[in-house]
Design an enzyme around this catalytic site. Sequence first.
Site, PDB file in Angstrom:
ATOM      1  N   HIS A  33      15.155 -11.038   5.442  1.00 45.18           N
ATOM      2  CA  HIS A  33      13.720 -11.145   5.145  1.00 45.18           C
ATOM      3  C   HIS A  33      13.015 -12.160   6.038  1.00 45.18           C
ATOM      4  O   HIS A  33      11.935 -11.883   6.554  1.00 45.18           O
ATOM      5  CB  HIS A  33      13.518 -11.498   3.674  1.00 45.18           C
ATOM      6  CG  HIS A  33      12.082 -11.484   3.298  1.00 45.18           C
ATOM      7  ND1 HIS A  33      11.334 -10.331   3.334  1.00 45.18           N
ATOM      8  CD2 HIS A  33      11.244 -12.475   2.935  1.00 45.18           C
ATOM      9  CE1 HIS A  33      10.090 -10.621   2.990  1.00 45.18           C
ATOM     10  NE2 HIS A  33      10.013 -11.909   2.747  1.00 45.18           N
ATOM     11  N   LYS A  87      -6.122  -5.580   4.473  1.00 47.80           N
ATOM     12  CA  LYS A  87      -6.970  -5.878   3.319  1.00 47.80           C
ATOM     13  C   LYS A  87      -8.260  -6.516   3.830  1.00 47.80           C
ATOM     14  O   LYS A  87      -8.209  -7.510   4.545  1.00 47.80           O
ATOM     15  CB  LYS A  87      -6.230  -6.885   2.438  1.00 47.80           C
ATOM     16  CG  LYS A  87      -6.544  -6.784   0.970  1.00 47.80           C
ATOM     17  CD  LYS A  87      -5.800  -7.849   0.194  1.00 47.80           C
ATOM     18  CE  LYS A  87      -4.507  -7.338  -0.393  1.00 47.80           C
ATOM     19  NZ  LYS A  87      -3.865  -8.284  -1.302  1.00 47.80           N
ATOM     20  N   ASP A 122       9.157  -0.694   5.296  1.00 48.77           N
ATOM     21  CA  ASP A 122       9.214  -2.118   4.978  1.00 48.77           C
ATOM     22  C   ASP A 122      10.675  -2.561   5.029  1.00 48.77           C
ATOM     23  O   ASP A 122      11.578  -1.719   5.042  1.00 48.77           O
ATOM     24  CB  ASP A 122       8.632  -2.366   3.581  1.00 48.77           C
ATOM     25  CG  ASP A 122       8.043  -3.773   3.429  1.00 48.77           C
ATOM     26  OD1 ASP A 122       8.278  -4.622   4.311  1.00 48.77           O
ATOM     27  OD2 ASP A 122       7.357  -4.016   2.423  1.00 48.77           O
TER      28      ASP A 122
HETATM   29  C1  R5P Z   1       7.820  -8.847   1.038  1.00 49.91           C
HETATM   30  O1  R5P Z   1       7.469  -9.687   1.819  1.00 49.91           O
HETATM   31  C2  R5P Z   1       8.769  -7.731   1.403  1.00 49.91           C
HETATM   32  O2  R5P Z   1       8.685  -7.385   2.747  1.00 49.91           O
HETATM   33  C3  R5P Z   1       8.474  -6.527   0.553  1.00 49.91           C
HETATM   34  O3  R5P Z   1       7.169  -6.061   0.868  1.00 49.91           O
HETATM   35  C4  R5P Z   1       8.519  -6.872  -0.888  1.00 49.91           C
HETATM   36  O4  R5P Z   1       9.693  -7.591  -1.176  1.00 49.91           O
HETATM   37  C5  R5P Z   1       8.472  -5.635  -1.741  1.00 49.91           C
HETATM   38  O5  R5P Z   1       8.519  -6.027  -3.073  1.00 49.91           O
HETATM   39  P1  R5P Z   1       8.078  -5.046  -4.219  1.00 49.91           P
HETATM   40  O6  R5P Z   1       8.791  -3.736  -3.998  1.00 49.91           O
HETATM   41  O7  R5P Z   1       8.516  -5.743  -5.465  1.00 49.91           O
HETATM   42  O8  R5P Z   1       6.596  -4.889  -4.139  1.00 49.91           O
END
Ligand code: R5P
Length: 282
Positions: A119, A181, A207
């Site tokens: 991450h 946004k 992502d």
């Molecule tokens: C956040 O910085 C990560 O890249 C993901 O966008 C995040 O962890 C996704 O989390 P969730 O599925 O709980 O929205």
Amino acid sequence: MKIIGGPASQLLASRVARELGITPTLCDFNCFPDGEAYTRIQDEHIKDVTIIQSTTTDSDLVSLLQMIDACGDAFIINVVIPYMGYARQDKKFKTGEPISARAVARTINADRVFTVNIHEKNVLDHFSTPASDLDASKLLGSHIGSLNLTDTLIVAPDSGAISLAKSAATGLGVDCDYLEKTRISGDTVSIKTKDLDVTGRDVVLIDDMIATGGTMAESIRLLRQQGAKDVYLACVHPVLARNAVIRLFNAGVRDIFATDTIEKAQSCVSVAPLIADAIRLL
Ligand code: R5P
């Protein structure tokens, strides 16, 4: 060189071993009557070993520590943590909190560590040994290319994931963009793709991970409202906690695909070639 796969990465370790033409070393994973984990490696002659284990849960981390300790007499111990839990807690968000990613990294006693699309790259600095991050974006890109989509557009749900989207799109020669946004007034924000119109296009949201699915569910709804044809989801780490999958299908996703850093039904893209290449270069 021996390959040992932990309980969380049995399939991935088998695939890596196959890439390298090695038969993986078997381990016993069991529990004592009080619930404590029991691990035993079925090989007494470990000299040069690569242990592969994602740490999605706390018990995965304990298994990894047990495997490393059991290989304590080896000359070389490489550790691959395809998905490293706690990597998102890479700083103190409130006073009194630990830097959990650092706490976890400090427990790993090895000669070399590999992660996949961790991450935050700064977490690598917390390992006491050289640590490198492998990038699965091109593998996800190849899979997107095999889907025969209409006028494919790869979209990051925020600017943080844009490099992943760019890398997946570049190999394929398709467009990429990210959701931006914009604050319109004190209580109104508009979220839309920064540069490109999604109307009539197949959109792949990408992502590093999908955890609760909240980020992606909102993004899917927005893209569909804005006229996207079908919306697909791609991620490296399919954490998919609790009811994330149903949330995402309720939001209108066409399909979800991910890599096998976490072994789930959605893990149709293997990072084994990436890991095998890194091991070959050691
Ligand atoms: C956040 O910085 C990560 O890249 C993901 O966008 C995040 O962890 C996704 O989390 P969730 O599925 O709980 O929205």
